[in-house]
Write a protein that holds these residues in place. Sequence first.
Motif, PDB file in Angstrom:
ATOM      1  N   ASN A  62      -4.243  -2.235   7.001  1.00  0.00           N
ATOM      2  CA  ASN A  62      -2.814  -3.141   6.654  1.00  0.00           C
ATOM      3  C   ASN A  62      -1.752  -3.426   6.329  1.00  0.00           C
ATOM      4  N   GLN A 103      -7.136  -0.238  -3.285  1.00  0.00           N
ATOM      5  CA  GLN A 103      -6.140  -0.569  -2.301  1.00  0.00           C
ATOM      6  C   GLN A 103      -5.165  -2.572  -2.473  1.00  0.00           C
ATOM      7  N   TYR A 154      -6.943   1.451   4.888  1.00  0.00           N
ATOM      8  CA  TYR A 154      -6.227   0.694   4.546  1.00  0.00           C
ATOM      9  C   TYR A 154      -4.810   0.570   5.004  1.00  0.00           C
ATOM     10  N   TYR A 155      -4.463   1.423   5.326  1.00  0.00           N
ATOM     11  CA  TYR A 155      -2.867   1.154   5.301  1.00  0.00           C
ATOM     12  C   TYR A 155      -2.500   1.026   6.933  1.00  0.00           C
ATOM     13  N   GLY A 180       0.248   1.398  -3.938  1.00  0.00           N
ATOM     14  CA  GLY A 180      -1.163   2.549  -3.417  1.00  0.00           C
ATOM     15  C   GLY A 180      -0.397   3.668  -3.412  1.00  0.00           C
ATOM     16  N   THR A 187       1.124  -0.950   0.188  1.00  0.00           N
ATOM     17  CA  THR A 187      -0.062   0.238  -0.457  1.00  0.00           C
ATOM     18  C   THR A 187       0.650   0.955  -0.147  1.00  0.00           C
ATOM     19  N   PHE A 194      -7.765   5.958   2.033  1.00  0.00           N
ATOM     20  CA  PHE A 194      -6.371   5.470   2.013  1.00  0.00           C
ATOM     21  C   PHE A 194      -5.905   4.909   3.583  1.00  0.00           C
ATOM     22  N   ASN A 225      -2.754   6.114  -5.369  1.00  0.00           N
ATOM     23  CA  ASN A 225      -4.258   6.417  -5.009  1.00  0.00           C
ATOM     24  C   ASN A 225      -4.171   7.777  -5.022  1.00  0.00           C
TER      25      ASN A 225
END
Length: 320
Positions: A138, A272, A134-135, A115, A111, A131, A119
């Motif tokens: 992740n 992502q 998700y980061y 990513g 990511t 973002f 993004n």
Amino acid sequence: MEAFITSLESVAEIVIVIALGYWLRNSGRLGDEFKGNISFIIMKIALPASIFVSVLKYLTRDKLSTLTGGLIFAFASFACSYLIAWILTKVFRIKKGRRGTFINMFANANTIFIGLPLNMALFGTKSLPYFLVYYVMNTISTWAVGVLFISADDPTVEKGTKKDFNWKKLLPAPLVGFLISLVFLLLAIPVPAWIDKTLDMVGGIVTPMSLIYIGIILADAGLKSIGFDHDTVLALLGRFIFAPAIMIGFVLLGKSMGNPLPSLESSTLVIQAAAPGLAVLPILVGQSHGDVEYATNVVTTSTVLFVIVVPILMQIVNFL
């Protein structure tokens, strides 16, 4: 068209650095000692520093409190990915030494290094809070769960053999870096500018060093090792089809239950979810004596094929 160009540029940069590592190894300029040391530098020093700086740079306490809905969707997606991947390792009899790689390819993405720039190019700075949802998941997923699957997949340990519990594997250095950064974030502990710049500089070597390591592995195995065998195809299907499909499924489920995500947030999460495999995956696998050539193959092929995947996903997210 913009999505295709951006993804093409990102992949080109990565391939060039991998090729540099390949050339340096084949020309005899990088010996076996460097190959071993690079793993230590990345995992124990650079990556924890990178994660620490990234969390404090991109997150705030206010953002964390407003993004709980997306965090729930992301958490459910990761949990489902792990479950499906684990089942498939049994159904398709993925051999020991490859199972940890296979499961991580389903669940965890690159990511921050691929990513994030993608993004920003696709959706702009207004997508950054989404973002980060998700980061965060992740990062937790990779260093709290993913590494455990890789560690448990060590083919040098016979089935039924009792291993001494290793606290260092429960709390790997990157996860420690993440937890410390959360403490600094939640308690609003200031970090002196010179320390922040130092950690940022050290953390900046993670991506190029990881890609050079991949080039070294490719040089040792030979370019003929890049291929699309049974296990590789399944892993790529997991990364590019199963993972984004699972995320899309949860987004649609939330929408049907009267809890829709903003369009920009759902698009960000889906993109992502399909990012290539972790650049550090071959290093993690090597530390657990797994099939490093297989890990290198899936990371390399997923990175190259990402160019094709992004434009397709951009068309799909328009309907969410």
